[in-house]
Design an enzyme around this catalytic site. Structure first.
Site, PDB file in Angstrom:
ATOM      1  N   CYS A   1       0.129  67.163  -8.621  1.00  0.00           N
ATOM      2  CA  CYS A   1      -0.028  67.697  -6.884  1.00  0.00           C
ATOM      3  C   CYS A   1      -0.343  67.543  -6.176  1.00  0.00           C
ATOM      4  O   CYS A   1      -1.439  66.978  -5.976  1.00  0.00           O
ATOM      5  CB  CYS A   1       1.052  69.295  -7.723  1.00  0.00           C
ATOM      6  SG  CYS A   1       1.838  69.758  -8.867  1.00  0.00           S
TER       7      CYS A   1
ATOM      8  N   GLY B   1       2.503  62.785  -5.688  1.00  0.00           N
ATOM      9  CA  GLY B   1       3.989  63.671  -6.050  1.00  0.00           C
ATOM     10  C   GLY B   1       5.003  63.044  -5.567  1.00  0.00           C
ATOM     11  O   GLY B   1       5.548  63.593  -4.084  1.00  0.00           O
TER      12      GLY B   1
ATOM     13  N   ASN C   1      -1.944  73.049  -7.445  1.00  0.00           N
ATOM     14  CA  ASN C   1      -2.648  71.377  -8.345  1.00  0.00           C
ATOM     15  C   ASN C   1      -3.449  72.068  -8.509  1.00  0.00           C
ATOM     16  O   ASN C   1      -4.742  72.537  -9.027  1.00  0.00           O
ATOM     17  CB  ASN C   1      -3.173  70.800  -6.864  1.00  0.00           C
ATOM     18  CG  ASN C   1      -3.447  70.222  -7.381  1.00  0.00           C
ATOM     19  OD1 ASN C   1      -4.333  68.855  -7.121  1.00  0.00           O
ATOM     20  ND2 ASN C   1      -2.555  68.986  -8.754  1.00  0.00           N
ATOM     21  N   GLY C   2      -3.557  71.564  -9.717  1.00  0.00           N
ATOM     22  CA  GLY C   2      -4.083  71.393 -11.340  1.00  0.00           C
ATOM     23  C   GLY C   2      -2.863  72.447 -12.443  1.00  0.00           C
ATOM     24  O   GLY C   2      -1.696  72.623 -12.666  1.00  0.00           O
TER      25      GLY C   2
ATOM     26  N   TYR D   1      -7.404  56.232 -10.058  1.00  0.00           N
ATOM     27  CA  TYR D   1      -6.514  56.022  -9.586  1.00  0.00           C
ATOM     28  C   TYR D   1      -5.759  56.788  -9.303  1.00  0.00           C
ATOM     29  O   TYR D   1      -5.340  56.941  -8.251  1.00  0.00           O
ATOM     30  CB  TYR D   1      -5.881  56.457 -11.084  1.00  0.00           C
ATOM     31  CG  TYR D   1      -4.825  55.567 -11.141  1.00  0.00           C
ATOM     32  CD1 TYR D   1      -2.933  55.016 -10.327  1.00  0.00           C
ATOM     33  CD2 TYR D   1      -3.466  57.419 -10.768  1.00  0.00           C
ATOM     34  CE1 TYR D   1      -2.583  55.123 -10.193  1.00  0.00           C
ATOM     35  CE2 TYR D   1      -1.652  57.093 -10.505  1.00  0.00           C
ATOM     36  CZ  TYR D   1      -1.789  56.078 -10.447  1.00  0.00           C
ATOM     37  OH  TYR D   1       0.169  55.341  -9.795  1.00  0.00           O
TER      38      TYR D   1
HETATM   39  P1  5GP Z   1       0.446  50.837 -18.686  1.00  0.00           P
HETATM   40  O1  5GP Z   1       0.553  49.535 -18.764  1.00  0.00           O
HETATM   41  O2  5GP Z   1      -0.485  51.778 -18.928  1.00  0.00           O
HETATM   42  O3  5GP Z   1       2.049  51.621 -19.035  1.00  0.00           O
HETATM   43  O4  5GP Z   1       0.637  51.348 -17.367  1.00  0.00           O
HETATM   44  C1  5GP Z   1      -0.957  51.165 -16.477  1.00  0.00           C
HETATM   45  C2  5GP Z   1      -0.741  51.440 -14.797  1.00  0.00           C
HETATM   46  O5  5GP Z   1       0.214  52.742 -14.807  1.00  0.00           O
HETATM   47  C3  5GP Z   1      -1.811  50.616 -13.934  1.00  0.00           C
HETATM   48  O6  5GP Z   1      -1.066  50.227 -12.982  1.00  0.00           O
HETATM   49  C4  5GP Z   1      -2.197  52.328 -13.469  1.00  0.00           C
HETATM   50  O7  5GP Z   1      -3.241  51.991 -12.368  1.00  0.00           O
HETATM   51  C5  5GP Z   1      -1.362  53.104 -13.689  1.00  0.00           C
HETATM   52  N1  5GP Z   1      -1.523  54.367 -13.701  1.00  0.00           N
HETATM   53  C6  5GP Z   1      -2.806  54.944 -14.430  1.00  0.00           C
HETATM   54  N2  5GP Z   1      -2.674  56.570 -14.845  1.00  0.00           N
HETATM   55  C7  5GP Z   1      -1.092  56.947 -14.120  1.00  0.00           C
HETATM   56  C8  5GP Z   1      -1.095  58.060 -13.422  1.00  0.00           C
HETATM   57  O8  5GP Z   1      -0.786  59.023 -13.583  1.00  0.00           O
HETATM   58  N3  5GP Z   1       0.449  57.761 -12.676  1.00  0.00           N
HETATM   59  C9  5GP Z   1       0.368  57.187 -12.173  1.00  0.00           C
HETATM   60  N4  5GP Z   1       2.262  56.903 -11.248  1.00  0.00           N
HETATM   61  N5  5GP Z   1       0.481  55.708 -12.330  1.00  0.00           N
HETATM   62  C10 5GP Z   1      -0.755  55.771 -13.278  1.00  0.00           C
HETATM   63 MG    MG Z   2      -1.664  50.188 -11.405  1.00  0.00          MG
END
Ligand code: 5GP
Ligand code: MG
Length: 460
Positions: free
Chosen positions: A2, A28, A102-103, A242
């Site tokens: 969040c 979020g 957040n958390g 990320y």
């Molecule tokens: P996967 O291949 O595991 O389905 O998706 C990987 C992608 O998800 C990567 O592009 C990464 O940037 C993204 N990603 C990793 N962690 C998260 C997260 O916590 N939230 C979101 N929205 N994307 C994530």
């Molecule tokens: Mg990605």
């Protein structure tokens, strides 16, 4: 995950909060809200959706007063309820309280049970509601003591922005899992999850709220206390990999430059025989800059992102996710065709999105695809606020790197080492929580809590 934001002592408090949330939208996309107070009453506007869709001029004008707090919420299917929108607001005989959190607390169930024994009736499935019940409990105490008593029993992760009548409160848990910073604009104090929100409203960055610190801001004065015993720092390393925006500075360092160092380290550990490097945009783009620079290869743009679609991962249902994978990125075939590629991505979680991307790149005529990931394999769930799935769904928890390589149809797949990742941080290793990679959790995780969390309920 969040995002939280708050302003005290500014005539445009709600408008600034709206802009702050706009900058924090990546934290979020599911719901958002703002609460303000004009010394007589509170005003609230909230809804399920993006900041730009929920607030219009009329809504912003209706949020009167010189104090406001706001929230953007990221949630999972189980807790996708409108009653869970934050800031959580209560009008109580001891005052008006609004909380943006957040958390994730890790002792939610014990605390909730104890409060229910005492007669509390909960309105939501959010762990943040616990704070409100604790705050409202002893009305004779002064507000500082009330806040200390309310936060003292909490374990786990919290970066909080609260409004208690006309006092803005900022607090960060003693481990410091999530970021929270302090800024100033035209004499008014501002609190925000990330510095990119301060930049947008042209507020001056003052400092981070420190782990274990609580600040009380009344009018234009700030008071800081650190009432809790010190704990080992546990900054979430995934914020750098990320989650945070690359133009933010968190935990004292810039996110983009950190990602670039991660990419450079990746090139040192696992160079690839390639004609060019390319990122999976946007999340892989920053590490790709560092990778290409270190490997002395050309960094090309091989895929174009359609910016009119939201983050794919954030959409809770599998059907929509698959559709969005296709709609979001389109390869530039003329760049890819006949080339040996180093494809840079920030992380792999389930592996499904990455697999689809690899397929697209392959069908665009790539000769070789060497995938390089700028973090180690994610093997353990997060109980502190990152929305990782259960161990069952985490591909690296159940498969070897070689199996993942085969599953994705790659010529090679390499992940950055844990040592390499920590080296790129330029902060001592002991400052970080690396539980998702190492399985070493910095706090106790009660069994009942982990079980419930993995069923994905009441999560923020
Ligand atoms: P996967 O291949 O595991 O389905 O998706 C990987 C992608 O998800 C990567 O592009 C990464 O940037 C993204 N990603 C990793 N962690 C998260 C997260 O916590 N939230 C979101 N929205 N994307 C994530
Ligand atoms: Mg990605």
């Amino acid at each position: 995950m969040c995002g939280v934001f708050g302003v005290m002592g500014h005539k445009n408090a709600a408008r600034l909060t709206y802009l702050g949330l706009y900058a924090l939208q990546h934290r979020g996309e599911e719901s958002t809200g703002i609460v303000s107070y004009d010394k007589k009453r509170t005003y609230s506007h909230q809804g399920m959706g993006l900041v730009a869709d929920i607030f219009d001029e009329k809504a912003i004008k209706s949020l009167k007063g010189n104090i406001a707090v706001g929230h953007v919420r990221y949630s999972t299917t189980g807790s996708s309820l409108s009653s869970n929108i934050q800031p959580f607001l209560v009008k109580h005989r001891s005052g008006h309280i609004a909380i943006a959190h957040n958390g994730n607390f890790t002792n939610t169930f014990e605390l909730r049970e104890a409060l229910e024994e005492r007669g509390s009736i909960f309105q939501t499935t959010m762990d943040s509601e616990i704070i409100v019940h604790n705050l409202a409990y002893n009305k004779k105490l002064n507000y500082q003591t009330k806040v200390i008593n309310a936060l003292a029993p909490l374990e786990g992760a919290y970066s909080l922005v609260m409004m208690i009548d006309d006092i803005l409160v900022g607090a960060r848990d003693p481990h410091g899992f999530r970021p929270l910073c302090l800024g100033k604009l035209e004499g008014a104090y501002v609190l925000a999850s990330e510095t990119c929100a301060l930049d947008l409203i042209q507020a001056e960055y003052i400092r981070e709220i420190e782990p274990g610190e609580i600040v009380f801001i009344k009018d234009r004065n700030i008071e800081s206390i650190k009432p809790f015993p010190k704990k080992k720092h546990a900054f979430c390393i995934f914020e750098y990999i990320y989650f945070s925006r690359p133009d933010s500075n968190i935990f004292g360092k810039n996110v983009y430059l950190t990602r670039k160092r991660l990419g450079a380290q990746l090139a040192k550990e696992f160079p690839a025989k390639c004609d060019l490097a390319m990122a999976i945009p946007d999340s892989g783009s920053y590490a790709a800059v560092g990778f290409a620079e270190e490997a002395k290869v050309k960094n090309e743009i091989g895929m174009i992102r359609n910016h009119y679609v939201g983050r794919t991962f954030i959409q809770p249902s599998q059907f929509i996710r698959d559709f969005r994978v296709r709609v979001k990125l389109n390869p530039i075939k003329d760049v890819i065709k006949g080339k040996r590629l180093a494809v840079i991505e920030d992380s792999i979680v389930r592996g499904t999105t990455s697999r689809a991307r690899v397929r697209t790149i392959r069908s665009s005529g790539a000769k070789k695809i060497h995938m390089r990931i700028s973090c180690p394999p994610i093997k353990s769930p997060c109980f502190y606020g990152i929305d990782f799935p259960t161990k069952k769904e985490l591909i690296a928890a159940n498969h070897t790197v070689n199996e993942i390589k085969e599953f994705m149809g790659l010529d090679s797949l390499k992940y950055l080492s844990q040592e390499g990742m920590l080296k790129a941080m330029l902060l001592p290793e002991c400052e970080f929580c690396t539980a998702c990679f190492s399985g070493k959790y910095p706090t106790k995780i009660p069994k009942k809590f982990s079980k419930k969390m993995l069923e994905k309920k009441g999560k923020c």
